[in-house]
Design an enzyme around this catalytic site. Sequence first.
Site, short mmCIF file in Angstrom:
data_model
loop_
_atom_site.label_atom_id
_atom_site.label_comp_id
_atom_site.label_asym_id
_atom_site.label_seq_id
_atom_site.Cartn_x
_atom_site.Cartn_y
_atom_site.Cartn_z
N ASP A 50 0.35 -1.25 0.12
CA ASP A 50 -0.05 0.11 -0.10
C ASP A 50 1.05 0.92 -0.15
OD1 ASP A 50 -2.10 1.24 -0.20
OD2 ASP A 50 -2.27 1.86 1.88
N HIS A 75 2.59 2.78 -9.06
CA HIS A 75 2.04 1.80 -9.61
C HIS A 75 4.14 0.95 -10.06
CE1 HIS A 75 -1.65 1.63 -7.31
NE2 HIS A 75 -2.14 2.52 -8.54
N LEU A 125 11.00 -19.95 -3.71
CA LEU A 125 10.28 -19.28 -3.19
C LEU A 125 9.22 -19.83 -3.67
CD1 LEU A 125 9.86 -17.13 -1.13
CD2 LEU A 125 9.99 -15.46 -3.49
#
Length: 245
Positions: free
Chosen positions: A24, A41, A135
């Site tokens: 965020d 973004h 991962l």
Amino acid sequence: MPAKSLPYDPAPERLPRHVAIICDGNGRWAKDRGLPRLSGHWEGYQSVREVVRAASDMGLEALTLYAFSTENWRRPQLETDGLMRLFVEGARRELKELHENNVQMRFSGRLEALPADLRKELNRHCEVTSANTGLILNVCLNYGGRAEIVDAARRLAEKVAAGELTPDQINDTLFEQELYTAGMPDPDLLIRPAGDLRISNYLLWQIAYAEIYFTPVRWPDFRKTHLEEAIAEFQRRERRFGGLK
Ligand code: IPE
Ligand code: IPE
Ligand code: MG
């Protein structure tokens, strides 16, 4: 020169197995600089690249990133269209390196409602990386914690209706198997950058006992050192899971 000491203990048994992040603050990052929200973004995408690499290098088992919520469609179309483009473009650019780094890709959310070109890229990521053993990178797109729980309840109800299951057989384990995160451990550490102190419909079931870490640092400014600091703080916490020490 002596190696710089890490702020956290890198021993595998001391690390969180699964870290979840609410990415965020992109819009505020851009606004502060007099830039359009979309440039925030795109800058946030650089943080994703750095944090994924750091998580993989540290040997974390799983990283879940909140990229777009079921409520984010309420934003102007200019922004949602731009975000979908960013996701398509980012997915295209990153697949090769993710695969080379043995990352296994997953996506969580109501993916069927995403644009077709994006769905195609996501499917390709899953196909190409499905056998990777490093991962697990789980990206939440058109994700809502309530939607996820509703979808799981619906699938269980369908199984009951089909006679495959009786209501008294439903327990935590069966329920979890219907969530998007089936097979993944619950997040041990949840990080929210950008200063807001709320969950915003993220992983409502899975964060039951997550340690929550808030930082004012906005996502586009979030770097490897911020992840390390969050893990150091996690290691100072005492987890009790309702029991006693
Ligand atoms: C998070 O940044 C990214 C998405 C929700 C897609 P925001 O766009 O929410 O940034 P702020 O909260 O407005 O600063
Ligand atoms: C949560 O952030 C969603 C993502 C980061 C993708 P929001 O910016 O949408 O949350 P609110 O509106 O501040 O609660
Ligand atoms: Mg926000």
